[in-house]
Design a protein around this motif. Sequence first.
Motif, PDB file in Angstrom:
ATOM      1  N   SER A 186      -3.148  -6.452  -3.591  1.00 41.83           N
ATOM      2  CA  SER A 186      -2.015  -5.564  -3.814  1.00 41.83           C
ATOM      3  C   SER A 186      -1.337  -5.834  -5.154  1.00 41.83           C
ATOM      4  N   LYS A 187      -0.931  -4.737  -5.808  1.00 41.41           N
ATOM      5  CA  LYS A 187      -0.182  -4.833  -7.060  1.00 41.41           C
ATOM      6  C   LYS A 187       1.265  -4.368  -6.876  1.00 41.41           C
ATOM      7  N   GLU A 188       1.692  -4.277  -5.609  1.00 47.27           N
ATOM      8  CA  GLU A 188       3.015  -3.741  -5.297  1.00 47.27           C
ATOM      9  C   GLU A 188       4.078  -4.819  -5.154  1.00 47.27           C
ATOM     10  N   ARG A 189       3.713  -6.065  -5.379  1.00 45.85           N
ATOM     11  CA  ARG A 189       4.649  -7.161  -5.119  1.00 45.85           C
ATOM     12  C   ARG A 189       5.963  -6.980  -5.884  1.00 45.85           C
ATOM     13  N   LYS A 190       5.894  -6.479  -7.135  1.00 41.03           N
ATOM     14  CA  LYS A 190       7.090  -6.330  -7.956  1.00 41.03           C
ATOM     15  C   LYS A 190       7.577  -4.882  -8.037  1.00 41.03           C
ATOM     16  N   ASN A 191       7.056  -4.030  -7.170  1.00 38.90           N
ATOM     17  CA  ASN A 191       7.465  -2.634  -7.144  1.00 38.90           C
ATOM     18  C   ASN A 191       8.914  -2.544  -6.641  1.00 38.90           C
ATOM     19  N   PRO A 192       9.848  -2.020  -7.445  1.00 37.92           N
ATOM     20  CA  PRO A 192      11.256  -1.997  -7.016  1.00 37.92           C
ATOM     21  C   PRO A 192      11.540  -1.015  -5.880  1.00 37.92           C
ATOM     22  N   LEU A 193      10.578  -0.128  -5.570  1.00 37.57           N
ATOM     23  CA  LEU A 193      10.770   0.858  -4.503  1.00 37.57           C
ATOM     24  C   LEU A 193       9.767   0.668  -3.362  1.00 37.57           C
TER      25      LEU A 193
END
Length: 539
Positions: free
Chosen positions: A49-56
Amino acid sequence: MIPHINRLLELWRIAAHYRLDTLVPAEELPEKARHTLALIRLHPAAWSSKERKNPLKLKQALEDMGPLAIKLGQLLSTRRDLMPPELLQQLVLLQDKVKPFDSNVAKVRIQQSLKADVDTLFSRFDEQPLAAASIAQVHTAALHDGREVVVKVTRPDIRKQILQDFEILTWLGTNLEKRLEAARAFHLSEIIQDYRQVILNELDLSLEADNTRRMRHYFTGSSMMYVPDVYMDSTDVMVAERITGVPISDIATFDKLGMDRAQLAERGLTIFFTQVFRDNFFHADMHPGNVFVETINPSNPRFIALDCAIMGELSKHDQMTVARMLLAVMNSDFMQLILVVHQAGWIPPGTDQDALAREMRRTVGPMVSKPMHELDFAGILIQVMDIARRFHLEIPPQLMLLLKTLVHVEGLGTDLYPELDIWKLAKPILTEWIKAQMNPQKNLKELGQKIPDLLLGAQDFPTLLIDSLNGLKNQSAWHAKQLHELQMMRLEVEQQQKRSWIFGSSMAIFLSIAIIAPWYISIILMILVSFLAVWRIAK
């Protein structure tokens, strides 16, 4: 067997893809919650996953999970006391900024549902959605006579997913009731089924249209709240009057226009209690996306009620119970509170009511005695639920919708004006309502209104009396017959026991003699015993 295992695996994949295990530091969570986070990390979707730092990521995850997850996010979006600010900002977006569906799909649904072309229905239809929520999205348009309207259209293929998710929730609720006393006390399975019906009703926009018209009738000419008119409706589409206002969460606009936020908060609370006790028809989904405020007259603003899909009603008995309970809490009269709960039938037999009153005073008393701007209704509710679990109290499912709404109201009110005195404002409203219910003139008037029905019913009284007497007569005859049969059975059992005793004693005597007698005497005795056995069986 776990239902819809594929759906559960999909929810697990979504949680892992958005790395929901990284929303809150593990050390800030209870031990059991940490195990859930560890389970999320085990899914392969979490590894790449590349969503770890996704603010939303929380908002997007709930959107992908579906309508019920979005509903949960909307509820939490009003609780600034429970959610960290960075997560709260994401949840607020779920109130009216959910991912929309294609406008061409919306136009097809409008044409099929209203059985007319979009150009025939409207002089202008704006394809860009004004707002999108869990169940539907809204487009602005204009009628051919120039009236500005909003067109609400339900999402396609939403019912199947909702039904699947409720089957999973039903399975979960049933299992929790088997294992947790608190789940049984609050009738968790019934609450899930009630909420299932509420959500399914929300899919039918013709019901929302009827609710809107009914609420508009109650508040016609009101200086506190305005309810938009409905022009057209069907199962999947509702066309209503377009209003001008801002969400109740837009505090910056209120301050800019010089609105009195204290007055606005008090007015909102007054509207809620008016709906519950005067009209017995209250808005049960009061998140900021559904509650707007007029900006035309800042010195005397009105609330605007939108999305009347989820409405609540109480029986007269439950109305009185809720009012008396709230007044008892406001007066710190916990013995009176226990008396009200007992009269409502929520306390099981054998409960130590004095101990229950002491526990309520110890737990709830200090919270109620705090300054009102420090009062945490959600915290009080959690404490009361814990007491209900320990004392095996029965909480009717129909009140849970009211409690959910009250949590919404308290959250909205304290956001708007943190020093809102909820109890001071509510006490005179409740007191006057209870006095009105106890007013002899009112009761006599209601009795007078029922006299025609009573007189019409009196015509059937002789027939009902004869039927009842015949029923009692037949019932008495049936009981007499049953009693006679029981007496005959008892007599037969006694005779059987007597014969068995005689037979057993005779057998013992004959066998004793046979052992010590000559062989020919033994043969004669065996023959006699055989005849005796045959006679015994024949009897």
